[in-house]
Motif scaffolding. Structure first.
Motif, PDB file in Angstrom:
ATOM      1  N   PHE A 164      87.372  23.357  32.658  1.00 27.43           N
ATOM      2  CA  PHE A 164      88.438  23.410  32.147  1.00 27.43           C
ATOM      3  C   PHE A 164      89.578  22.205  32.760  1.00 27.43           C
ATOM      4  CE2 PHE A 164      87.149  27.627  31.551  1.00 27.43           C
ATOM      5  CZ  PHE A 164      87.711  27.827  30.210  1.00 27.43           C
ATOM      6  N   CYS A 165      90.371  21.490  32.132  1.00 29.11           N
ATOM      7  CA  CYS A 165      91.394  20.316  32.474  1.00 29.11           C
ATOM      8  C   CYS A 165      92.697  20.610  31.849  1.00 29.11           C
ATOM      9  CB  CYS A 165      90.677  19.159  32.212  1.00 29.11           C
ATOM     10  SG  CYS A 165      89.251  18.596  33.328  1.00 29.11           S
ATOM     11  N   VAL A 166      93.669  20.429  32.475  1.00 27.25           N
ATOM     12  CA  VAL A 166      94.944  20.476  31.841  1.00 27.25           C
ATOM     13  C   VAL A 166      95.307  19.382  30.769  1.00 27.25           C
ATOM     14  CG1 VAL A 166      97.407  20.148  31.988  1.00 27.25           C
ATOM     15  CG2 VAL A 166      96.161  21.429  33.640  1.00 27.25           C
ATOM     16  N   LYS A 167      94.467  18.150  31.285  1.00 25.22           N
ATOM     17  CA  LYS A 167      94.277  16.898  30.302  1.00 25.22           C
ATOM     18  C   LYS A 167      93.125  16.276  30.571  1.00 25.22           C
ATOM     19  CE  LYS A 167      96.723  12.416  28.996  1.00 25.22           C
ATOM     20  NZ  LYS A 167      95.979  11.737  29.729  1.00 25.22           N
ATOM     21  N   LYS A 168      92.282  15.735  29.717  1.00 26.75           N
ATOM     22  CA  LYS A 168      91.163  14.901  29.858  1.00 26.75           C
ATOM     23  C   LYS A 168      91.626  13.466  30.311  1.00 26.75           C
ATOM     24  CE  LYS A 168      86.569  15.062  29.102  1.00 26.75           C
ATOM     25  NZ  LYS A 168      85.534  15.674  29.522  1.00 26.75           N
ATOM     26  N   CYS A 169      90.993  13.127  31.529  1.00 23.74           N
ATOM     27  CA  CYS A 169      91.097  11.697  31.705  1.00 23.74           C
ATOM     28  C   CYS A 169      90.530  10.686  31.010  1.00 23.74           C
ATOM     29  CB  CYS A 169      90.952  11.539  33.234  1.00 23.74           C
ATOM     30  SG  CYS A 169      91.639  12.375  34.719  1.00 23.74           S
ATOM     31  N   SER A 190      84.215  18.912  29.884  1.00 24.50           N
ATOM     32  CA  SER A 190      85.313  19.727  30.229  1.00 24.50           C
ATOM     33  C   SER A 190      86.239  19.860  28.769  1.00 24.50           C
ATOM     34  CB  SER A 190      86.193  19.010  31.107  1.00 24.50           C
ATOM     35  OG  SER A 190      86.975  17.767  30.885  1.00 24.50           O
ATOM     36  N   ILE A 191      87.175  20.771  28.748  1.00 28.33           N
ATOM     37  CA  ILE A 191      87.814  21.240  27.564  1.00 28.33           C
ATOM     38  C   ILE A 191      89.405  21.497  27.990  1.00 28.33           C
ATOM     39  CG2 ILE A 191      85.858  22.103  26.211  1.00 28.33           C
ATOM     40  CD1 ILE A 191      87.413  24.684  26.714  1.00 28.33           C
ATOM     41  N   THR A 192      90.280  21.656  27.132  1.00 25.73           N
ATOM     42  CA  THR A 192      91.414  21.682  27.369  1.00 25.73           C
ATOM     43  C   THR A 192      92.139  23.068  26.945  1.00 25.73           C
ATOM     44  OG1 THR A 192      92.300  20.209  25.620  1.00 25.73           O
ATOM     45  CG2 THR A 192      92.265  19.429  28.051  1.00 25.73           C
ATOM     46  N   ASP A 193      91.341  23.636  26.194  1.00 23.27           N
ATOM     47  CA  ASP A 193      91.711  25.029  25.734  1.00 23.27           C
ATOM     48  C   ASP A 193      91.785  26.230  26.739  1.00 23.27           C
ATOM     49  OD1 ASP A 193      91.791  27.234  24.115  1.00 23.27           O
ATOM     50  OD2 ASP A 193      90.158  27.143  22.762  1.00 23.27           O
ATOM     51  N   THR A 247      74.904  26.413  50.605  1.00 21.16           N
ATOM     52  CA  THR A 247      76.044  25.482  50.134  1.00 21.16           C
ATOM     53  C   THR A 247      76.349  25.903  48.755  1.00 21.16           C
ATOM     54  OG1 THR A 247      74.628  23.701  49.179  1.00 21.16           O
ATOM     55  CG2 THR A 247      74.892  23.329  51.347  1.00 21.16           C
ATOM     56  N   VAL A 248      77.919  26.031  48.599  1.00 21.26           N
ATOM     57  CA  VAL A 248      78.155  26.299  47.266  1.00 21.26           C
ATOM     58  C   VAL A 248      79.253  25.211  47.127  1.00 21.26           C
ATOM     59  CG1 VAL A 248      79.566  28.238  45.955  1.00 21.26           C
ATOM     60  CG2 VAL A 248      78.029  28.978  47.812  1.00 21.26           C
ATOM     61  N   TYR A 249      79.004  24.854  45.499  1.00 23.29           N
ATOM     62  CA  TYR A 249      79.995  23.639  45.453  1.00 23.29           C
ATOM     63  C   TYR A 249      80.599  24.189  43.673  1.00 23.29           C
ATOM     64  CZ  TYR A 249      81.686  19.077  44.858  1.00 23.29           C
ATOM     65  OH  TYR A 249      82.784  18.055  44.857  1.00 23.29           O
ATOM     66  N   ILE A 250      81.872  24.230  43.725  1.00 23.27           N
ATOM     67  CA  ILE A 250      82.593  24.658  42.575  1.00 23.27           C
ATOM     68  C   ILE A 250      83.177  23.404  41.923  1.00 23.27           C
ATOM     69  CG2 ILE A 250      84.183  26.005  41.203  1.00 23.27           C
ATOM     70  CD1 ILE A 250      83.761  28.083  43.228  1.00 23.27           C
ATOM     71  N   GLY A 251      82.825  22.970  40.957  1.00 23.80           N
ATOM     72  CA  GLY A 251      83.232  21.622  40.475  1.00 23.80           C
ATOM     73  C   GLY A 251      83.468  21.748  38.907  1.00 23.80           C
ATOM     74  N   GLY A 252      84.196  20.409  38.474  1.00 21.53           N
ATOM     75  CA  GLY A 252      84.659  20.670  37.159  1.00 21.53           C
ATOM     76  C   GLY A 252      84.461  19.076  36.499  1.00 21.53           C
ATOM     77  N   GLY A 253      85.397  19.055  35.315  1.00 24.17           N
ATOM     78  CA  GLY A 253      86.737  19.795  35.143  1.00 24.17           C
ATOM     79  C   GLY A 253      87.394  20.033  36.397  1.00 24.17           C
ATOM     80  N   THR A 254      88.390  20.846  36.304  1.00 22.51           N
ATOM     81  CA  THR A 254      89.402  21.016  37.320  1.00 22.51           C
ATOM     82  C   THR A 254      89.343  22.602  37.774  1.00 22.51           C
ATOM     83  OG1 THR A 254      90.787  19.327  36.356  1.00 22.51           O
ATOM     84  CG2 THR A 254      91.756  20.819  38.166  1.00 22.51           C
ATOM     85  N   PRO A 255      88.615  23.054  38.665  1.00 23.42           N
ATOM     86  CA  PRO A 255      88.453  24.167  39.015  1.00 23.42           C
ATOM     87  C   PRO A 255      89.761  25.099  39.540  1.00 23.42           C
ATOM     88  CG  PRO A 255      86.526  23.146  40.223  1.00 23.42           C
ATOM     89  CD  PRO A 255      87.553  22.084  39.601  1.00 23.42           C
ATOM     90  N   GLY A 276      60.333  23.804  41.767  1.00 19.09           N
ATOM     91  CA  GLY A 276      59.590  22.396  41.200  1.00 19.09           C
ATOM     92  C   GLY A 276      59.905  22.397  39.950  1.00 19.09           C
ATOM     93  N   ARG A 277      60.780  23.311  39.069  1.00 22.04           N
ATOM     94  CA  ARG A 277      61.146  22.875  37.749  1.00 22.04           C
ATOM     95  C   ARG A 277      62.882  22.527  37.584  1.00 22.04           C
ATOM     96  NH1 ARG A 277      56.964  25.146  34.837  1.00 22.04           N
ATOM     97  NH2 ARG A 277      58.255  24.958  32.932  1.00 22.04           N
ATOM     98  N   ARG A 278      62.741  21.738  36.633  1.00 19.63           N
ATOM     99  CA  ARG A 278      64.264  21.205  36.275  1.00 19.63           C
ATOM    100  C   ARG A 278      64.780  21.772  35.010  1.00 19.63           C
ATOM    101  NH1 ARG A 278      63.160  16.552  36.757  1.00 19.63           N
ATOM    102  NH2 ARG A 278      63.731  16.124  38.843  1.00 19.63           N
ATOM    103  N   PHE A 279      65.702  22.303  34.719  1.00 26.32           N
ATOM    104  CA  PHE A 279      66.573  22.656  33.566  1.00 26.32           C
ATOM    105  C   PHE A 279      68.141  22.603  33.681  1.00 26.32           C
ATOM    106  CE2 PHE A 279      66.045  26.341  36.877  1.00 26.32           C
ATOM    107  CZ  PHE A 279      67.387  27.101  36.564  1.00 26.32           C
ATOM    108  N   ALA A 280      68.739  22.855  32.472  1.00 27.72           N
ATOM    109  CA  ALA A 280      69.875  22.374  32.213  1.00 27.72           C
ATOM    110  C   ALA A 280      70.359  23.280  31.292  1.00 27.72           C
ATOM    111  CB  ALA A 280      70.276  21.217  32.098  1.00 27.72           C
ATOM    112  N   PHE A 281      71.824  23.658  31.463  1.00 30.75           N
ATOM    113  CA  PHE A 281      72.603  24.267  30.366  1.00 30.75           C
ATOM    114  C   PHE A 281      73.250  23.339  29.230  1.00 30.75           C
ATOM    115  CE2 PHE A 281      72.387  27.784  33.474  1.00 30.75           C
ATOM    116  CZ  PHE A 281      72.019  28.881  32.764  1.00 30.75           C
ATOM    117  N   ALA A 282      73.413  23.645  27.973  1.00 30.60           N
ATOM    118  CA  ALA A 282      73.959  22.751  27.080  1.00 30.60           C
ATOM    119  C   ALA A 282      75.624  22.738  27.324  1.00 30.60           C
ATOM    120  CB  ALA A 282      73.780  23.169  25.791  1.00 30.60           C
ATOM    121  N   ARG A 283      76.110  21.584  26.944  1.00 30.95           N
ATOM    122  CA  ARG A 283      77.456  21.436  26.998  1.00 30.95           C
ATOM    123  C   ARG A 283      78.241  21.743  25.878  1.00 30.95           C
ATOM    124  NH1 ARG A 283      78.243  15.616  29.902  1.00 30.95           N
ATOM    125  NH2 ARG A 283      79.750  15.466  28.490  1.00 30.95           N
ATOM    126  N   ASP A 284      78.236  23.373  25.964  1.00 27.14           N
ATOM    127  CA  ASP A 284      78.604  24.057  24.750  1.00 27.14           C
ATOM    128  C   ASP A 284      79.391  25.373  25.311  1.00 27.14           C
ATOM    129  OD1 ASP A 284      79.413  25.699  22.700  1.00 27.14           O
ATOM    130  OD2 ASP A 284      77.720  24.911  21.374  1.00 27.14           O
TER     131      ASP A 284
END
Length: 380
Positions: free
Chosen positions: A21-26, A33-36, A65-73, A277-285
């Protein structure tokens, strides 16, 4: 956040949580990220759902280690951030000395958010400052001014945070070297423990990429980069990765997971993982993620051959570099072809070594992409 020093067989894990989430996309940003804002509650519930599920799957790991990133946490607000941090502490074994980072934007970092983060164990903040000049901030679409950044950092220190990182950008449209170095100097007055300094890279799909403004040329950016390195060195910062500088003892431990090919788990749309040993990712949706329809994509097992190339790719981004003895032990290959390339680079002042450890010089960092490609290709 509940922490433990219980033994887990030495298996350590970095955890990344994406807040899209972002207030406004740079204008320059290509991160997902989305603004909704109406989706914040549903997204928080979905992220906690996956925190619980993957907490069970990763029960043999200790999260250090924990890292919370964004977007704008921070634009998620104190309540939702608290719920997420509580779920992490309840569902994962968190190391007693864990580094727990949250990315912050100045305009959304208020007292309530800071108190919530501090209460739930966050001990490192990364502020997206980007520049100390308001005209530059406006030009790249940021919605804060430098006075807000100064106030947010001061409020963070008053709230008990003492490990603070600042992000800065160089190579902005019409930016001179003097202007950027002034931004660095003004940020140093905020007494950060860590600085991440990135050159602006325009992606074609972004608003600024479509606008295609004139940026400082390569020689100007190279001179600016080296001047920045000298300035930060004089101020007691270690240049430990191409774009990252830290006071002694304050390197980003989470980012080193990526540079060391250690295990890390990423949750949220667009988040990537490297696990067992495995790589995976979530869709940008985000809607697919909320509904539970988004299952990890592009899952692949990473072979030793791929890993040795990636080991060189990421390790050579750091000042520690790549140790040839470690490479041979990890992947059962000869380091001789790589050392031949390194010795040629050394003659041109682009690489240096201590024993079996080879690393790039700051001049080498400037052309790191071509250097790293040449080194990796030597083993093919």
């Amino acid at each position: 956040m509940r922490k433990t020093n219980a033994a887990t067989g030495g298996k350590l894990l970095g955890l990344y949580l994406h807040i899209p989430f972002c207030v406004k996309k740079c204008a320059y940003c290509d991160f997902y990220s989305i603004t909704d804002a109406s989706l914040k509650a549903d997204y928080t519930a979905a992220l906690i759902r996956d925190i619980k599920a993957y907490g069970e799957r990763c029960s043999g790991y200790m999260v250090d280690t924990v890292y919370i990133g964004g977007g704008t946490p921070t634009c998620l607000g104190a309540d939702y951030l608290s719920r997420i941090l509580q779920a992490v502490g309840a569902c994962f074994a968190i190391a007693e000395n864990a580094e727990i980072t949250v990315e912050c934007n100045p305009e959304s970092t208020d007292q309530a958010v800071l108190e919530a983060m501090h209460e739930h164990g966050v001990n490192r903040l990364s502020f997206g400052v980007q520049a100390a000049h308001d005209t530059e901030l406006k030009r790249i679409g940021r919605i804060h001014d430098f006075a807000q950044a100064q106030a947010a950092v001061e409020l963070a220190r008053q709230s008990g945070f003492f490990n603070i990182s600042l992000d800065l950008m160089y190579g902005l449209p019409n930016q001179t070297q003097a202007q950027f170095l002034d931004s660095v100097t003004q940020c140093l007055t905020l007494n950060p423990q860590h600085l991440s300094c990135y050159g602006l890279k325009l992606e074609p799909a972004t608003p600024m990429g479509r606008e295609n403004p004139v940026l400082p040329d390569d020689d100007t950016q190279a001179d600016t980069y080296l001047a920045m390195c000298r300035l930060l060195s004089r101020n007691g910062f270690e240049h430990y990765e191409i774009s990252n500088f830290a006071k002694p003892g304050f390197r980003s431990r989470h980012n080193f997971k990526y540079w060391d090919l250690s295990d890390y788990l990423g949750l949220g749309p667009g988040a990537h993982s490297f696990l067992n040993g495995r790589r995976f990712a979530f869709a940008r949706d985000i809607r697919a993620y909320i509904s539970g329809e988004s299952i990890p994509q592009d899952e692949e097992e990473v072979s030793d051959f791929q890993r040795q190339g990636e080991y060189l790719l990421v390790r050579l981004r750091t000042s520690d570099g790549a140790d040839m003895h470690d490479l041979e032990n990890r992947y059962h290959v000869s380091a001789a072809p790589y050392e031949q390339v390194f010795r040629m680079l050394e003659k041109h002042g682009l690489a240096a070594h201590e024993g079996t450890r080879w690393y790039l010089t700051e001049q080498g960092f400037l052309v790191s992409n071509s250097i790293i490609n040449a080194v990796v290709e030597a083993g093919e």
